[in-house]
Design an enzyme around this catalytic site. Structure first.
Site, PDB file in Angstrom:
ATOM      1  N   CYS A  68       0.862  -1.189   0.000  1.00 31.20           N
ATOM      2  CA  CYS A  68       0.000   0.000   0.000  1.00 31.20           C
ATOM      3  C   CYS A  68       0.899   1.241   0.000  1.00 31.20           C
ATOM      4  O   CYS A  68       0.677   2.202  -0.723  1.00 31.20           O
ATOM      5  CB  CYS A  68      -0.906   0.040   1.239  1.00 31.20           C
ATOM      6  SG  CYS A  68      -1.712  -1.517   1.686  1.00 31.20           S
ATOM      7  N   CYS A  71       2.537   2.803  -3.236  1.00 30.11           N
ATOM      8  CA  CYS A  71       1.724   3.709  -4.061  1.00 30.11           C
ATOM      9  C   CYS A  71       1.310   4.965  -3.295  1.00 30.11           C
ATOM     10  O   CYS A  71       1.326   6.060  -3.841  1.00 30.11           O
ATOM     11  CB  CYS A  71       0.464   3.006  -4.556  1.00 30.11           C
ATOM     12  SG  CYS A  71       0.788   1.839  -5.891  1.00 30.11           S
ATOM     13  N   HIS A  72       0.916   4.774  -2.028  1.00 32.00           N
ATOM     14  CA  HIS A  72       0.276   5.878  -1.301  1.00 32.00           C
ATOM     15  C   HIS A  72       1.222   6.681  -0.413  1.00 32.00           C
ATOM     16  O   HIS A  72       0.822   7.725   0.097  1.00 32.00           O
ATOM     17  CB  HIS A  72      -0.847   5.337  -0.411  1.00 32.00           C
ATOM     18  CG  HIS A  72      -2.032   4.843  -1.187  1.00 32.00           C
ATOM     19  ND1 HIS A  72      -2.902   5.695  -1.829  1.00 32.00           N
ATOM     20  CD2 HIS A  72      -2.507   3.590  -1.415  1.00 32.00           C
ATOM     21  CE1 HIS A  72      -3.865   4.974  -2.411  1.00 32.00           C
ATOM     22  NE2 HIS A  72      -3.640   3.700  -2.187  1.00 32.00           N
ATOM     23  N   CYS A 167     -35.356   2.106  11.897  1.00 28.33           N
ATOM     24  CA  CYS A 167     -34.166   2.507  12.657  1.00 28.33           C
ATOM     25  C   CYS A 167     -34.481   3.713  13.533  1.00 28.33           C
ATOM     26  O   CYS A 167     -34.092   3.778  14.699  1.00 28.33           O
ATOM     27  CB  CYS A 167     -33.030   2.890  11.700  1.00 28.33           C
ATOM     28  SG  CYS A 167     -32.682   1.701  10.394  1.00 28.33           S
ATOM     29  N   HIS A 171     -33.423   5.086  17.086  1.00 29.40           N
ATOM     30  CA  HIS A 171     -32.276   5.996  17.081  1.00 29.40           C
ATOM     31  C   HIS A 171     -32.622   7.478  16.897  1.00 29.40           C
ATOM     32  O   HIS A 171     -31.741   8.322  16.938  1.00 29.40           O
ATOM     33  CB  HIS A 171     -31.264   5.538  16.036  1.00 29.40           C
ATOM     34  CG  HIS A 171     -30.616   4.236  16.405  1.00 29.40           C
ATOM     35  ND1 HIS A 171     -29.802   4.095  17.511  1.00 29.40           N
ATOM     36  CD2 HIS A 171     -30.697   2.999  15.846  1.00 29.40           C
ATOM     37  CE1 HIS A 171     -29.386   2.844  17.598  1.00 29.40           C
ATOM     38  NE2 HIS A 171     -29.917   2.150  16.600  1.00 29.40           N
ATOM     39  N   CYS A 212     -28.399  -5.035  14.723  1.00 29.19           N
ATOM     40  CA  CYS A 212     -29.665  -4.285  14.805  1.00 29.19           C
ATOM     41  C   CYS A 212     -30.744  -4.949  13.942  1.00 29.19           C
ATOM     42  O   CYS A 212     -31.904  -5.005  14.348  1.00 29.19           O
ATOM     43  CB  CYS A 212     -29.460  -2.817  14.424  1.00 29.19           C
ATOM     44  SG  CYS A 212     -28.690  -1.857  15.769  1.00 29.19           S
TER      45      CYS A 212
END
Ligand code: HEC
Ligand code: HEC
Length: 251
Positions: A68, A71-72, A167, A171, A212
């Protein structure tokens, strides 16, 4: 303690007032002990994954394949990236941080995918997300992202499962109340991946979403499913401006 029977579930009123419409930072609802643990890298078990992710960042998958880092550059260059995900990639696909990393793994490193919820992918995700800790969530919601935000909103507002709950019925409408020992939060993903004591390990946001789904006796979608990624984007849109907390600590 006063008990309220709302939604057919016993919800205990807590000291934390529910403020309708306000999306609260999850840390503001943690117990003082958990909040202290979340803030202390020397005691936070999630740092085992962070350390592992930083090592993986520098490692070539096998000789001749780029790491990684090659490239980064150093991982600190990932500052702010997690705060912008999920995001639409150049080919139009909606990617969260996990599926973005998997794409680099398969296409850019030409190595086999790590697999959702694998130790390696959780570690890299945690190490990259840490670089956004404290920064405000800043996902794009216009343009190409708009239809995905809308799909996520529909999912969020639809009543689901045998309990027939959306949800938001937990929430939004019951933030600050207690349910089976938990204090119901605004249900945003800013602390993920998070170390959950009940799991005894680090887990992704999708693992929490599956919990959930199970809680309302609805179908649990597979990890990385489009509907969960769109939902994740909608949760991030609701959380815009709140600080990234990952890696979080949860009960
Ligand atoms: C061969 C070069 C290469 C390698 C190796 C590589 N990447 Fe990438 N990565 C890219 C490119 C190019 C992009 C931008 C792609 C785009 O914008 O469509 C990118 C994008 C990303 C992004 C999103 C950045 C942003 O600002 O949106 C993340 C996160 C990422 N890579 C993580 C990783 C990780 C983790 C690894 C190692 C497992 C890795 N990359 C390996 C080339 C690479
Ligand atoms: C019956 C009530 C209920 C329903 C319905 C519900 N949840 Fe949850 N959810 C909880 C409880 C309880 C927790 C654990 C305490 C907390 O963090 O809110 C939780 C945790 C979460 C968290 C983790 C928050 C954190 O910081 O750790 C997210 C994200 C979340 N829920 C999203 C959703 C989404 C999206 C839906 C709809 C698909 C949903 N929940 C449906 C009760 C519910």
């Amino acid at each position: 303690m006063r008990r309220l029977v709302v939604l057919g579930l016993a919800l205990a009123a807590s000291a934390i007032p529910a403020l309708a419409g306000e999306v609260r930072a999850p840390a503001s609802l943690l117990s003082p002990d958990l909040r202290a643990l979340q803030d202390d890298p020397s005691r936070h078990p999630g740092w085992l994954w962070v350390d592992g992710g930083e090592a993986l960042w520098r490692e070539a998958p096998r000789s001749g394949r780029p790491s990684c880092q090659s490239c980064h550059g150093p991982i600190d260059g990932m500052r702010g990236v997690a705060a912008r995900y999920p995001a639409v990639a150049s080919d139009g696909a909606l990617l969260n941080l996990e599926t973005r990393i998997e794409r680099c793994r398969t296409d850019n490193q030409q190595a086999p995918a790590f697999g959702y919820e694998s130790e390696a992918l959780l570690s890299l995700t945690a190490a990259i997300a840490l670089r956004s800790r404290g920064l405000p969530v800043a996902v794009e919601t216009d343009g190409a992202a708009a239809p995905h935000v809308e799909a996520g909103r529909r999912f969020y507002e639809t009543r689901q499962g045998q309990l027939n709950l959306s949800c938001g019925q937990c929430h939004d409408e019951n933030v600050g109340r207690r349910l089976r020992g938990d204090v119901i939060s605004s249900g945003v993903g800013t602390g993920y991946p998070a170390y959950r004591l009940e799991w005894n390990t680090l887990g992704s946001l999708h693992r929490r979403l599956r919990a959930c789904s199970l809680g309302v006796r609805a179908t649990q979608l597979p990890y990385g499913a489009y509907d969960y990624v769109a939902l994740e984007l909608y949760l991030a849109a609701r959380a815009r401006g709140l600080p990234v907390e990952s890696p979080g600590i949860r009960r």
